[in-house]
Design a protein around this motif. Structure first.
Motif, short mmCIF file in Angstrom:
data_model
loop_
_atom_site.label_atom_id
_atom_site.label_comp_id
_atom_site.label_asym_id
_atom_site.label_seq_id
_atom_site.Cartn_x
_atom_site.Cartn_y
_atom_site.Cartn_z
N LEU A 82 -69.28 71.38 32.52
CA LEU A 82 -68.68 70.75 33.96
C LEU A 82 -67.52 71.26 35.19
N PRO A 83 -68.72 72.09 35.78
CA PRO A 83 -67.70 72.33 36.93
C PRO A 83 -66.77 71.47 37.73
N GLY A 84 -67.21 70.53 37.77
CA GLY A 84 -66.67 69.18 38.40
C GLY A 84 -65.47 69.06 38.21
N LEU A 85 -64.86 69.86 36.58
CA LEU A 85 -63.72 69.51 35.82
C LEU A 85 -62.80 71.05 35.67
N ASP A 86 -61.81 70.80 36.11
CA ASP A 86 -60.37 71.95 36.07
C ASP A 86 -60.57 71.76 34.59
N PRO A 87 -61.06 73.30 33.98
CA PRO A 87 -60.75 73.06 32.52
C PRO A 87 -59.12 73.76 32.31
N THR A 88 -58.33 73.49 32.94
CA THR A 88 -56.84 74.70 32.97
C THR A 88 -56.11 73.00 32.32
N THR A 89 -56.70 71.76 32.73
CA THR A 89 -55.64 70.71 32.52
C THR A 89 -55.97 69.76 31.89
N ALA A 90 -56.08 70.02 31.14
CA ALA A 90 -56.33 69.57 29.60
C ALA A 90 -55.25 68.42 29.30
N GLU A 91 -55.74 67.33 28.61
CA GLU A 91 -54.21 66.38 28.44
C GLU A 91 -55.16 65.95 26.96
N PRO A 92 -54.30 66.41 26.13
CA PRO A 92 -54.86 65.69 24.96
C PRO A 92 -54.38 64.79 24.50
N ILE A 93 -56.11 63.59 23.56
CA ILE A 93 -55.11 62.23 23.56
C ILE A 93 -55.78 62.30 21.74
N SER A 94 -54.82 61.99 21.07
CA SER A 94 -55.19 61.22 19.43
C SER A 94 -55.50 59.95 18.93
#
Length: 384
Positions: free
Chosen positions: A294-306
């Motif tokens: 997914l090159p159109g997403l920034d992989p360093t910006t993850a906000e996890p969800i439970s």
């Protein structure tokens, strides 16, 4: 003859959809939910769920058609629709993708009049530059996301307007079955008598129905995450990946204001729902997938969800009537989109003792011993 008195235990999307189907038929159900309104302890919270139609099995497609009719009827004509149909992209090489390979899913959808196209990877990459593709891609424009939190609010409003009631923060201790009905015992000491009790309690189904013959129900905590997009025009998506490379199939969808949700399907650790750690897992693997595909997403910006899954060994739902109980359970991480259809089926079962759900959803057709023996096998790669 009066309509039967119906109690619904569990006020997530399945319980509220069932109650809505009941009030539409003249019943006045009472919904009993153990947590308060807007809680995050079950499986129905959050802004979005994938409205994924990439199925080939007839019983799921029948349910999908019924669900689509329900979503359309639920939407407020003066407000935003509960479905955002920005389309669904499905790719990968599994022969068990929604019950078949991409060609069979495409054939099943088009036979139903549901629009779907098979594209090569080059054309798909041109349309969705934020994604990478290697092989054939299935695209259905008649898919996208359900506005999950808004759906819960809308369902509750319609249940109450139709003469039903929704009682939040009313934990159920046990259900006492009788030949002529059942009594629901609340933690408060109050009891609720009903002719039929519909149990849609998610992760708490097994503790409530310990003596009822059901397939094994496994509760897991799953950890999708929102990533910040760097390109626009995102569809929803499913991707069946090489199991030697990533833990499980991937699903994702745009969530306005939060980013693009991406998650592995059904590989979280087993948990006790009353002692859920709310601890993200597999985040490095998820970021690695985003970086590769997914090159159109920034992989360093993850906000996890439970979130939780309550899963059967084969991923198939449980929709059945057992005496004075109707059970809706084991939605295995791919049930939310079907909720209005599931609610209609459970209402059928509650109001007509002779009604039957589709055969694959019935308890009687499933060998509990066989399912227990398969419980340690890898879960099927069903798209979420």
């Amino acid at each position: 003859m009066s309509e039967p008195r119906v109690a619904v235990v569990g006020g997530g999307v399945m319980g509220l959809a069932t109650a809505w189907a009941l009030v539409r038929r003249g019943a006045r159900p009472v919904v009993l939910e153990r947590f308060g309104r807007g809680h995050h302890e079950g499986a129905s919270h959050g802004a979005t769920r994938n409205f994924n139609n990439a199925y080939a099995q007839e019983h799921y497609l029948d349910l999908l058609v019924r669900a689509r009719e329900g979503w359309d009827a639920l939407s407020d004509p003066d407000g935003e629709q509960l479905l955002r149909l920005h389309g669904l992209v499905t790719h990968g090489t599994s022969n068990d993708l929604g019950g078949g390979d991409l060609s069979s899913v495409h054939a099943a959808l088009t036979a139903r009049g549901i629009p779907a196209d098979l594209l090569d990877g080059v054309e798909a990459a041109r349309r969705w530059p934020g994604m990478r593709f290697e092989e054939t891609v299935l695209f259905s424009p008649d898919a996208g996301v359900v506005r999950a939190a808004a759906a819960i609010e809308r369902l509750e409003a319609l249940v109450v307007a139709g003469g039903g009631s929704v009682r939040w923060a009313e934990p159920v201790e046990r259900i006492e079955r009788r030949d002529d009905g059942a009594t629901v015992h609340l933690r408060s000491g109050e009891t609720v008598d009903a002719d039929v009790v519909v149990v849609t309690a998610g992760a708490w189904t097994r503790p409530l129905l310990g003596d009822v013959r059901l397939p094994r129900l496994t509760v897991t905590e799953e950890s999708p995450a929102h990533f910040r997009p760097t390109t626009a025009g995102w569809p929803s998506f499913n991707h069946v990946v090489d199991p030697d490379t990533y833990p499980a199939a991937i699903y994702g969808m745009p969530t306005p204001g939060e980013g693009v949700k991406v998650g592995f399907h059904g590989v979280g650790p087993e948990v006790d729902p009353d002692a859920r750690p709310h601890r993200p897992t597999l985040q490095a693997e998820l970021a690695a997938y985003v970086r590769e595909w997914l090159p159109g997403l920034d992989p360093t910006t993850a906000e996890p969800i439970s979130c939780t899954y309550t899963s059967t060994p084969d991923g198939a739902f449980v929709l059945d009537r057992i005496g004075s109980l109707v059970v809706g359970a084991g939605f295995s991480g791919h049930g939310f989109k079907f909720a209005p259809g599931i609610g209609a089926v459970l209402a059928d079962l509650a109001l007509d003792a002779g009604a039957l759900a589709a055969e694959p959803f019935r308890v009687a057709r499933r060998s509990v011993a066989g399912e227990l023996a398969r419980a340690d096998e890898a879960r099927a790669d069903e798209p979420s």
